[in-house]
Design a protein around this motif. Structure first.
Motif, short mmCIF file in Angstrom:
data_model
loop_
_atom_site.label_atom_id
_atom_site.label_comp_id
_atom_site.label_asym_id
_atom_site.label_seq_id
_atom_site.Cartn_x
_atom_site.Cartn_y
_atom_site.Cartn_z
N ASP A 1 -2.59 3.59 -6.99
CA ASP A 1 -3.26 3.81 -5.71
C ASP A 1 -4.68 4.33 -5.94
OD1 ASP A 1 -3.61 4.17 -2.96
OD2 ASP A 1 -2.52 6.07 -2.90
N TYR B 1 -6.14 -3.93 5.89
CA TYR B 1 -5.56 -2.81 5.13
C TYR B 1 -4.52 -3.29 4.12
CZ TYR B 1 -4.39 1.96 4.02
OH TYR B 1 -4.25 3.14 3.34
N HIS C 1 -5.04 -3.63 0.34
CA HIS C 1 -4.93 -2.45 -0.54
C HIS C 1 -3.51 -2.30 -1.09
CE1 HIS C 1 -4.93 1.65 -2.00
NE2 HIS C 1 -4.14 2.04 -1.02
N HIS D 1 3.64 2.03 0.39
CA HIS D 1 3.26 3.42 0.12
C HIS D 1 2.46 4.07 1.24
CE1 HIS D 1 -0.70 1.92 -1.37
NE2 HIS D 1 -1.12 3.15 -1.12
N ASP D 2 1.81 3.28 2.10
CA ASP D 2 1.06 3.87 3.22
C ASP D 2 1.69 3.55 4.57
OD1 ASP D 2 -1.01 5.28 1.88
OD2 ASP D 2 -2.20 3.45 1.61
N ASN E 1 -8.33 2.50 -5.13
CA ASN E 1 -9.33 3.15 -4.27
C ASN E 1 -10.64 3.38 -5.03
OD1 ASN E 1 -7.74 3.30 -1.97
ND2 ASN E 1 -6.94 5.32 -2.45
MN MN Z 1 -3.07 3.93 -0.70
#
Ligand code: MN
Ligand code: G4P
Length: 179
Positions: A123, A33, A36, A62-63, A127
């Motif tokens: 972001d 992850y 990203h 950010h996540d 994605n």
């Molecule tokens: Mn994200």
């Protein structure tokens, strides 16, 4: 003279990679992850030429509250109120229904600060680049297509923030026949 990267930026990278260490993306390769969040920060630095360090650090984080056991209090204690405020702006409320969360991303995009808008654009760009080459595990082609349509609605409410990122996003929307 300032030297880069700063110690606090490196701590941020280390913290994000530690907190996301057990998570994988939904792509068939099960990419870690953290790739990203590194991509989002790199897009902002290299493609959008952003030098605002709090923005580059927030991209890494950010996540982290949305998807790990980290809290806003942890982020504030470690990285300060400015970064924590930005992380709050880019964090979805996971206690809400998915449909409502998706609707709020569109609505809240327009109300975001300029710095939060930058992170949201990067972001979505990461994605969507991923979705151009992969279908996440368990997704139908229709669900993938719906993501492009929804992402364009979010991006439409982030416009006027960074011409380069918006051009790159528009190129993707054009390729999908959405523009
Ligand atoms: Mn994200
Ligand atoms: N394209 C892509 N997306 C993946 C992958 N793995 C995880 N995701 C995440 O999945 C989300 C889109 O899936 P959805 O089903 O629409 O949303 P959900 O995960 O929040 O339920 C994206 O979140 P988002 O809300 O749009 O943004 P954010 O959570 O990254 O901030 C994205 O971050 C992957 O391999 N490819």
């Amino acid at each position: 003279m300032a030297t880069y990267p700063s110690a606090k930026f490196m701590e941020c990278l280390q913290y994000a990679s530690f907190k996301h260490r057990q998570q994988r993306r939904k792509d068939p390769q099960n990419t870690p992850y953290v790739n990203h969040v590194i991509n989002v920060s790199t897009i902002l630095s290299v493609e959008a030429c952003i030098t605002d360090e709090a923005v580059l650090m927030t991209a890494l984080l950010h996540d982290v509250v949305e998807d790990t056991d980290a809290s806003f209090e942890d982020v504030e204690k470690l990285f300060g109120a400015d970064v924590c405020g930005l992380v709050r702006e880019v964090t979805d409320d996971k206690s809400l229904e998915k449909q409502e969360r998706k609707r709020l991303q569109i609505e809240n995009a327009a109300k975001s600060s300029c710095r939060a808008k930058l992170i949201k654009l990067a972001d979505k760009l990461d994605n969507l680049r991923d979705l151009q080459v992969n279908t996440p595990t368990g997704w139908t082609p229709e669900r993938r297509e719906q993501y492009f349509i929804w992402a364009m609605k979010v991006v439409d409410n982030l416009r006027g923030t960074n011409a380069n990122l918006e051009l790159k996003l528009d190129e993707i929307f054009r390729q999908r026949g959405l523009l």
